[in-house]
Enzyme design. Structure first.
Site, mmCIF file in Angstrom:
data_model
loop_
_atom_site.group_PDB
_atom_site.id
_atom_site.type_symbol
_atom_site.label_atom_id
_atom_site.label_comp_id
_atom_site.label_asym_id
_atom_site.label_seq_id
_atom_site.Cartn_x
_atom_site.Cartn_y
_atom_site.Cartn_z
ATOM 1 N N SER A 222 -18.192 -3.841 -7.280
ATOM 2 C CA SER A 222 -17.464 -3.552 -6.034
ATOM 3 C C SER A 222 -18.312 -2.612 -5.183
ATOM 4 O O SER A 222 -19.289 -2.027 -5.657
ATOM 5 C CB SER A 222 -16.127 -2.884 -6.358
ATOM 6 O OG SER A 222 -16.370 -1.613 -6.922
ATOM 7 N N MET B 169 -7.404 -3.579 -9.574
ATOM 8 C CA MET B 169 -7.751 -4.955 -9.211
ATOM 9 C C MET B 169 -7.204 -5.981 -10.209
ATOM 10 O O MET B 169 -6.917 -7.110 -9.835
ATOM 11 C CB MET B 169 -9.278 -5.116 -9.090
ATOM 12 C CG MET B 169 -9.937 -4.310 -7.992
ATOM 13 S SD MET B 169 -9.315 -4.591 -6.336
ATOM 14 C CE MET B 169 -9.785 -6.260 -6.018
ATOM 15 N N ASN C 201 -15.441 4.116 1.118
ATOM 16 C CA ASN C 201 -15.956 3.914 -0.239
ATOM 17 C C ASN C 201 -17.006 4.951 -0.665
ATOM 18 O O ASN C 201 -16.932 5.445 -1.794
ATOM 19 C CB ASN C 201 -16.476 2.478 -0.394
ATOM 20 C CG ASN C 201 -15.315 1.486 -0.404
ATOM 21 O OD1 ASN C 201 -14.199 1.836 -0.776
ATOM 22 N ND2 ASN C 201 -15.558 0.263 0.002
ATOM 23 N N VAL D 23 -8.595 8.702 -1.854
ATOM 24 C CA VAL D 23 -9.501 9.390 -0.931
ATOM 25 C C VAL D 23 -8.763 9.981 0.273
ATOM 26 O O VAL D 23 -9.096 11.079 0.739
ATOM 27 C CB VAL D 23 -10.671 8.457 -0.514
ATOM 28 C CG1 VAL D 23 -10.220 7.338 0.384
ATOM 29 C CG2 VAL D 23 -11.789 9.249 0.128
ATOM 30 N N TYR E 26 0.845 -1.198 0.000
ATOM 31 C CA TYR E 26 0.000 0.000 0.000
ATOM 32 C C TYR E 26 0.880 1.247 0.000
ATOM 33 O O TYR E 26 2.051 1.193 0.370
ATOM 34 C CB TYR E 26 -0.922 -0.013 1.230
ATOM 35 C CG TYR E 26 -2.089 0.925 1.089
ATOM 36 C CD1 TYR E 26 -3.067 0.694 0.143
ATOM 37 C CD2 TYR E 26 -2.181 2.075 1.878
ATOM 38 C CE1 TYR E 26 -4.134 1.565 -0.012
ATOM 39 C CE2 TYR E 26 -3.247 2.958 1.733
ATOM 40 C CZ TYR E 26 -4.214 2.682 0.781
ATOM 41 O OH TYR E 26 -5.264 3.560 0.626
ATOM 42 N N LYS F 230 -19.535 -7.326 0.957
ATOM 43 C CA LYS F 230 -18.355 -7.217 1.823
ATOM 44 C C LYS F 230 -18.292 -8.326 2.869
ATOM 45 O O LYS F 230 -19.304 -8.842 3.319
ATOM 46 C CB LYS F 230 -18.407 -5.890 2.575
ATOM 47 C CG LYS F 230 -17.995 -4.712 1.746
ATOM 48 C CD LYS F 230 -16.502 -4.686 1.590
ATOM 49 C CE LYS F 230 -16.067 -3.567 0.664
ATOM 50 N NZ LYS F 230 -14.750 -3.786 0.094
ATOM 51 N N VAL G 7 -17.397 0.319 -4.085
ATOM 52 C CA VAL G 7 -17.295 1.665 -4.671
ATOM 53 C C VAL G 7 -18.193 1.750 -5.903
ATOM 54 O O VAL G 7 -18.950 2.720 -6.074
ATOM 55 C CB VAL G 7 -15.839 2.004 -5.080
ATOM 56 C CG1 VAL G 7 -15.786 3.343 -5.808
ATOM 57 C CG2 VAL G 7 -14.914 2.038 -3.878
ATOM 58 N N ARG H 188 -18.108 -8.749 -14.297
ATOM 59 C CA ARG H 188 -17.454 -9.959 -14.825
ATOM 60 C C ARG H 188 -18.402 -11.140 -15.003
ATOM 61 O O ARG H 188 -17.967 -12.206 -15.416
ATOM 62 C CB ARG H 188 -16.311 -10.372 -13.886
ATOM 63 C CG ARG H 188 -15.205 -9.341 -13.837
ATOM 64 C CD ARG H 188 -13.948 -9.908 -13.275
ATOM 65 N NE ARG H 188 -14.026 -10.193 -11.857
ATOM 66 C CZ ARG H 188 -13.051 -10.738 -11.161
ATOM 67 N NH1 ARG H 188 -11.925 -11.088 -11.774
ATOM 68 N NH2 ARG H 188 -13.190 -10.949 -9.862
ATOM 69 N N PHE I 23 -7.009 9.130 -8.369
ATOM 70 C CA PHE I 23 -7.714 9.600 -7.169
ATOM 71 C C PHE I 23 -7.370 8.726 -5.986
ATOM 72 O O PHE I 23 -7.309 7.494 -6.098
ATOM 73 C CB PHE I 23 -9.241 9.545 -7.392
ATOM 74 C CG PHE I 23 -10.015 10.001 -6.182
ATOM 75 C CD1 PHE I 23 -10.201 11.354 -5.948
ATOM 76 C CD2 PHE I 23 -10.519 9.084 -5.263
ATOM 77 C CE1 PHE I 23 -10.890 11.789 -4.807
ATOM 78 C CE2 PHE I 23 -11.200 9.510 -4.137
ATOM 79 C CZ PHE I 23 -11.387 10.866 -3.905
HETATM 80 N N1 LIG Z 1 -8.183 5.270 -4.515
HETATM 81 C C1 LIG Z 1 -9.001 5.290 -3.475
HETATM 82 O O1 LIG Z 1 -9.097 6.260 -2.729
HETATM 83 C C2 LIG Z 1 -9.852 4.081 -3.209
HETATM 84 C C3 LIG Z 1 -10.831 4.100 -2.204
HETATM 85 C C4 LIG Z 1 -11.634 2.963 -2.034
HETATM 86 C C5 LIG Z 1 -11.417 1.844 -2.825
HETATM 87 N N2 LIG Z 1 -10.412 1.874 -3.758
HETATM 88 C C6 LIG Z 1 -10.150 0.740 -4.649
HETATM 89 O O2 LIG Z 1 -11.341 0.452 -5.331
HETATM 90 C C7 LIG Z 1 -11.364 -0.913 -5.689
HETATM 91 C C8 LIG Z 1 -12.679 -1.519 -5.208
HETATM 92 O O3 LIG Z 1 -12.703 -1.471 -3.775
HETATM 93 P P1 LIG Z 1 -13.990 -2.022 -2.992
HETATM 94 O O4 LIG Z 1 -13.756 -1.913 -1.550
HETATM 95 O O5 LIG Z 1 -15.165 -1.370 -3.573
HETATM 96 O O6 LIG Z 1 -13.932 -3.559 -3.466
HETATM 97 P P2 LIG Z 1 -14.837 -4.810 -3.086
HETATM 98 O O7 LIG Z 1 -16.203 -4.388 -2.722
HETATM 99 O O8 LIG Z 1 -14.075 -5.654 -2.128
HETATM 100 O O9 LIG Z 1 -14.917 -5.589 -4.475
HETATM 101 C C9 LIG Z 1 -13.786 -5.942 -5.217
HETATM 102 C C10 LIG Z 1 -14.181 -5.869 -6.692
HETATM 103 O O10 LIG Z 1 -13.028 -6.068 -7.499
HETATM 104 C C11 LIG Z 1 -13.395 -6.888 -8.592
HETATM 105 N N3 LIG Z 1 -12.210 -7.591 -9.072
HETATM 106 C C12 LIG Z 1 -11.364 -8.343 -8.356
HETATM 107 N N4 LIG Z 1 -10.375 -8.816 -9.153
HETATM 108 C C13 LIG Z 1 -10.626 -8.336 -10.384
HETATM 109 C C14 LIG Z 1 -9.988 -8.479 -11.641
HETATM 110 N N5 LIG Z 1 -8.877 -9.202 -11.782
HETATM 111 N N6 LIG Z 1 -10.531 -7.859 -12.713
HETATM 112 C C15 LIG Z 1 -11.661 -7.130 -12.593
HETATM 113 N N7 LIG Z 1 -12.308 -6.937 -11.434
HETATM 114 C C16 LIG Z 1 -11.803 -7.556 -10.339
HETATM 115 C C17 LIG Z 1 -14.424 -7.845 -8.009
HETATM 116 O O11 LIG Z 1 -15.197 -8.335 -9.082
HETATM 117 P P3 LIG Z 1 -16.237 -9.566 -8.897
HETATM 118 O O12 LIG Z 1 -17.434 -8.956 -8.228
HETATM 119 O O13 LIG Z 1 -16.501 -9.975 -10.295
HETATM 120 O O14 LIG Z 1 -15.549 -10.614 -8.078
HETATM 121 C C18 LIG Z 1 -15.208 -6.913 -7.077
HETATM 122 O O15 LIG Z 1 -16.241 -6.263 -7.782
HETATM 123 C C19 LIG Z 1 -10.116 -1.544 -5.033
HETATM 124 O O16 LIG Z 1 -9.078 -1.565 -5.981
HETATM 125 C C20 LIG Z 1 -9.786 -0.558 -3.932
HETATM 126 O O17 LIG Z 1 -8.444 -0.593 -3.547
HETATM 127 C C21 LIG Z 1 -9.644 2.950 -3.958
#
Ligand SMILES: NC(=O)c1ccc[n+]([C@@H]2O[C@H](COP(=O)([O-])OP(=O)(O)OC[C@H]3O[C@@H](n4cnc5c(N)ncnc54)[C@H](OP(=O)(O)O)[C@@H]3O)[C@@H](O)[C@H]2O)c1
Length: 330
Positions: free
Chosen positions: A155, A244, A128, A268, A56, A324, A157, A177, A266
């Site tokens: 996801s 991801m 999120n 957060v 991270y 989740k 988000v 997917r 981005f």
């Molecule tokens: N930058 C920021 O500030 C920030 C803030 C929050 C979250 N995030 C990022 O946002 C993303 C989603 O977070 P979340 O908490 O919403 O996740 P989450 O609810 O745990 O869900 C994970 C998602 O990732 C998908 N996924 C996993 N492997 C994948 C792959 N190889 N190809 C395509 N999709 C894939 C899953 O798809 P399936 O449903 O098909 O299994 C699922 O929809 C993560 O990367 C997280 O780190 C970033």
């Protein structure tokens, strides 16, 4: 005498399931400006797994308690605390280490949560929803009827993006997917849901025609991000906030030359750091109000106690979840 609590922690980086440990740690005693918070619920987010892996952006010194968000109830207040009371539900947006029975915190970094919001939902409001909210406000000016295109739409988000977009009258194209998710996401307010069969951009163009989508949201990378970029209108912005798929962005030169696309990122926590306390509170007021009205919610697949941390992490690492994985404390 200082109190002992159960924590889920790690002393090294590596495979999340292998490095995680359940231990008993001593809590520091309460200072006059502090409160004792008994934890109620905390989710396992992808960033928690990245933290355990040591990949991270910012890493806590080890050993560290895991968990980037969660909700708790105040059980004791220091003698100088006037704004918070015993019994109030609180989140702490800029804190880490929520996978524990209880923690001691300065009172002024806690945000009270309306009691009408369920414990499970309250535990998932700090990261999120603000991510979805700010990605829809920060990069382009969006009017009702404007289109956005996102991947990882299943996801948390992704679903918050769908829910906030619906509230604002924006239209969404959502990439998932598996076909089974299509009716579920449509019921949450998604306008179009497509599966990630390539070439995706042709599928999307056939569905939205010349709609000139102004914003793309990318949490996957690789071909998926490239296909979103190809589907956006001229001068649109593609915001990358997750990876991801573990594939780097590949962007055809023509997308910059002929369409003048903009590529942004981005995070957060960085957004929070450069935002005044009043503006963060204003954003949370809107999010809490939507959550209270049931318009903003994340699905939960299963809850675990802290003592089953390994099993919970194994479950969170599986794809095709319905929601989740959450720690719920007694
Ligand atoms: N930058 C920021 O500030 C920030 C803030 C929050 C979250 N995030 C990022 O946002 C993303 C989603 O977070 P979340 O908490 O919403 O996740 P989450 O609810 O745990 O869900 C994970 C998602 O990732 C998908 N996924 C996993 N492997 C994948 C792959 N190889 N190809 C395509 N999709 C894939 C899953 O798809 P399936 O449903 O098909 O299994 C699922 O929809 C993560 O990367 C997280 O780190 C970033």
């Amino acid at each position: 005498m200082s109190q002992e609590v159960t924590v889920v922690c790690h002393h090294e980086y590596g495979n999340p399931e292998e490095v995680v440990r359940v231990e008993r740690w001593k809590l520091p005693s309460l200072k006059p400006n502090q409160v004792l918070v008994k934890m109620k619920a905390s989710p396992i987010n992808p960033a928690d797994l990245n933290m355990l892996q040591g990949v991270y952006a910012t890493l806590s010194p080890l050993p560290a308690v895991v968990g980037m968000e969660g909700v708790g109830v105040i059980t004791q207040v220091g003698s100088a605390v006037t704004e918070l009371q015993v019994g109030q539900l609180v989140i702490a947006p800029n804190r880490m280490g929520f996978w524990c029975d209880a923690y001691v915190s300065d009172a002024d970094v806690l945000s009270p949560i309306p009691s009408e919001i369920s414990i499970e939902q309250a535990g998932m409001l700090a990261i999120n929803p603000p991510t979805a909210w700010w990605m829809l406000t920060d990069f382009v000016s969006l009017e009702p009827g404007d289109w956005i295109i996102q991947n990882a739409a299943n996801s948390a988000v992704g679903r918050f993006v769908i829910q906030i977009a619906r509230y604002r009258g924006l239209k969404t194209v959502n990439i998932v997917r598996r076909e089974a998710l299509i009716p579920e996401l449509e019921a949450e307010g998604a306008d179009i849901v497509v599966t990630d069969e390539f070439p995706l951009s042709k599928q999307i163009r056939d569905l939205i025609g010349n709609a000139n989508a102004k914003l793309g949201l990318n949490a996957v990378g690789g071909d998926s991000a490239h296909e979103i970029a190809k589907s956006l209108g001229a001068h649109a912005t593609l915001v990358t906030y997750g990876a991801m798929g573990l594939e780097p962005l590949r962007i055809a030169n023509g997308l910059l030359i002929f369409k003048d696309l903009r590529f942004r990122g981005f995070m957060v926590s960085e957004r929070c750091k450069r935002t005044s306390t009043e503006d963060v509170q204003e954003m949370f007021t809107q999010i809490f109000s939507l959550a209270k009205a049931g318009k903003l919610k994340a699905s939960v697949e299963k809850t675990y106690p802290l003592t089953a941390a390994r099993k919970a992490i194994n479950h969170a690492c599986q794809s095709q979840r319905k929601g989740k994985i959450l720690f719920v404390m007694d």
